[in-house]
Design an enzyme around this catalytic site. Sequence first.
Site, PDB file in Angstrom:
ATOM      1  N   GLN A  64       0.836  -1.200   0.000  1.00 34.47           N
ATOM      2  CA  GLN A  64       0.000   0.000   0.000  1.00 34.47           C
ATOM      3  C   GLN A  64       0.873   1.253   0.000  1.00 34.47           C
ATOM      4  O   GLN A  64       2.023   1.222   0.459  1.00 34.47           O
ATOM      5  CB  GLN A  64      -0.920   0.041   1.236  1.00 34.47           C
ATOM      6  N   ASN A  69      -4.171   1.115  -2.364  1.00 38.06           N
ATOM      7  CA  ASN A  69      -3.651  -0.228  -2.586  1.00 38.06           C
ATOM      8  C   ASN A  69      -2.693  -0.237  -3.777  1.00 38.06           C
ATOM      9  O   ASN A  69      -2.594   0.727  -4.536  1.00 38.06           O
ATOM     10  CB  ASN A  69      -4.797  -1.212  -2.830  1.00 38.06           C
ATOM     11  N   CYS A  96      -6.188   0.344   6.969  1.00 42.63           N
ATOM     12  CA  CYS A  96      -5.024  -0.544   6.914  1.00 42.63           C
ATOM     13  C   CYS A  96      -4.404  -0.573   8.301  1.00 42.63           C
ATOM     14  O   CYS A  96      -3.787   0.409   8.734  1.00 42.63           O
ATOM     15  CB  CYS A  96      -4.010  -0.056   5.878  1.00 42.63           C
ATOM     16  N   GLY A  97      -4.568  -1.680   9.002  1.00 36.13           N
ATOM     17  CA  GLY A  97      -4.126  -1.766  10.388  1.00 36.13           C
ATOM     18  C   GLY A  97      -2.621  -1.747  10.561  1.00 36.13           C
ATOM     19  O   GLY A  97      -2.079  -1.026  11.404  1.00 36.13           O
ATOM     20  N   ASN A  98      -1.903  -2.556   9.780  1.00 37.32           N
ATOM     21  CA  ASN A  98      -0.445  -2.551   9.883  1.00 37.32           C
ATOM     22  C   ASN A  98       0.109  -1.188   9.477  1.00 37.32           C
ATOM     23  O   ASN A  98       1.099  -0.709  10.041  1.00 37.32           O
ATOM     24  CB  ASN A  98       0.155  -3.638   8.991  1.00 37.32           C
ATOM     25  N   HIS A 113     -14.292  -7.798   5.326  1.00 30.80           N
ATOM     26  CA  HIS A 113     -13.538  -9.049   5.434  1.00 30.80           C
ATOM     27  C   HIS A 113     -14.480 -10.244   5.399  1.00 30.80           C
ATOM     28  O   HIS A 113     -15.571 -10.206   5.971  1.00 30.80           O
ATOM     29  CB  HIS A 113     -12.739  -9.090   6.737  1.00 30.80           C
ATOM     30  N   ASN A 161     -11.718  -8.474   1.497  1.00 30.14           N
ATOM     31  CA  ASN A 161     -10.477  -9.131   1.872  1.00 30.14           C
ATOM     32  C   ASN A 161     -10.803 -10.551   2.322  1.00 30.14           C
ATOM     33  O   ASN A 161     -11.673 -10.745   3.184  1.00 30.14           O
ATOM     34  CB  ASN A 161      -9.794  -8.371   3.017  1.00 30.14           C
ATOM     35  N   GLU A 195      -5.588  -9.850   0.124  1.00 31.53           N
ATOM     36  CA  GLU A 195      -6.131  -8.513   0.296  1.00 31.53           C
ATOM     37  C   GLU A 195      -6.727  -7.954  -0.988  1.00 31.53           C
ATOM     38  O   GLU A 195      -6.163  -8.117  -2.070  1.00 31.53           O
ATOM     39  CB  GLU A 195      -5.051  -7.559   0.810  1.00 31.53           C
ATOM     40  N   ARG A 196      -7.833  -7.294  -0.828  1.00 36.36           N
ATOM     41  CA  ARG A 196      -8.514  -6.603  -1.918  1.00 36.36           C
ATOM     42  C   ARG A 196      -7.568  -5.590  -2.569  1.00 36.36           C
ATOM     43  O   ARG A 196      -7.053  -4.693  -1.921  1.00 36.36           O
ATOM     44  CB  ARG A 196      -9.742  -5.901  -1.335  1.00 36.36           C
ATOM     45  N   CYS A 251      -1.802  -8.766   7.460  1.00 40.88           N
ATOM     46  CA  CYS A 251      -2.899  -7.817   7.262  1.00 40.88           C
ATOM     47  C   CYS A 251      -3.465  -7.494   8.632  1.00 40.88           C
ATOM     48  O   CYS A 251      -4.047  -8.355   9.296  1.00 40.88           O
ATOM     49  CB  CYS A 251      -3.979  -8.405   6.353  1.00 40.88           C
ATOM     50  N   GLY A 252      -3.296  -6.239   9.078  1.00 37.40           N
ATOM     51  CA  GLY A 252      -3.728  -5.867  10.419  1.00 37.40           C
ATOM     52  C   GLY A 252      -5.226  -5.926  10.599  1.00 37.40           C
ATOM     53  O   GLY A 252      -5.730  -6.506  11.570  1.00 37.40           O
ATOM     54  N   THR A 253      -5.980  -5.325   9.676  1.00 36.87           N
ATOM     55  CA  THR A 253      -7.433  -5.397   9.797  1.00 36.87           C
ATOM     56  C   THR A 253      -7.912  -6.834   9.614  1.00 36.87           C
ATOM     57  O   THR A 253      -8.908  -7.248  10.224  1.00 36.87           O
ATOM     58  CB  THR A 253      -8.132  -4.487   8.778  1.00 36.87           C
ATOM     59  N   GLY A 254      -7.188  -7.613   8.788  1.00 36.17           N
ATOM     60  CA  GLY A 254      -7.533  -9.020   8.621  1.00 36.17           C
ATOM     61  C   GLY A 254      -7.346  -9.810   9.894  1.00 36.17           C
ATOM     62  O   GLY A 254      -8.143 -10.706  10.220  1.00 36.17           O
TER      63      GLY A 254
END
Length: 292
Positions: free
Chosen positions: A46, A66, A75-77, A172, A203, A221-222, A230-233
């Site tokens: 990203q 992206n 994006c968590g990470n 997700h 995702n 990831e999308r 993937c943090g949000t994942g």
Amino acid sequence: MRIRFTKMQGAGNDFVMLDETRGPLGLTAAHYRFLADRHFGVGADQILTVRPSPGEGIDFEYVIHNADGGEVEQCGNGARCFVRFVREQGLTTQDAVKVKTLGGIIEPRMQPDGRVTVNMGAPVFELDRIPFNPAGLTPEAAGSWQKWPLALDGRAQAAPVLVAVVSMGNPHAVQLVDDVDSAPVAQTGPLVEHHAAFPKRVNAGFMQVVHRAQIRLRVYERGAGETLACGTGACAAVVAGIRLGLLDRRVDVLTRGGALTIEWTGALDAPVMMTGPATTVFEAEIEVPDML
């Protein structure tokens, strides 16, 4: 046009960081694709852009593109890298910042051990807000929740896959697998991502439960394909696991790029807390072709 950037990574999820606090760079979707290209550009999952505060009580705006050039909600990470970036660049002296994203307000905080904790906000379960269109689908009850059967291209999956759907600021679909190493992520991931039930794509998470306090996870990831983390994942997988009755409130998530710790009380309006690494790789300048 020459632009300055910082390359960062969080558990192997890698980013190009851009500073637009002094003014917009005027980049297009093609520019973002160029920067993300691992052969001709810098290479990243990203592109993350820091912009000035959009309003009172907010420290910064955080814009996420992206690798395919499309803007996304969360994006968590990247959020962990964000707070380290603004501190290292002298944009703030605070250990914690409040940041506006397309998916809502988040609050990343630096920890004494160098890791970063992010309040990712409460998960979203309302199907129209994820968004997820269940037309023609019948859910199967599981734990205190449900899983949805998705019919995929028969060449990749003979039977429908069962997914738990949730948003962590971005959509997700989490499925349980016996072994993430042998899971058909490359084959099934894009089919789930582009399934008609997800009008903004999704995702695709592949979760292996090791025990109630530990999972292994891969995410397609999308707009980026499979990433090392993937943090949000990770947040979505743990939320799903808790609601399905499989996990405790604090879970270590083992990804191919490193470990994240996710905490959620299980209360539907409670925030999900994510803790993990954020590392600066290098700083440089790059010539961005004007014709893009």
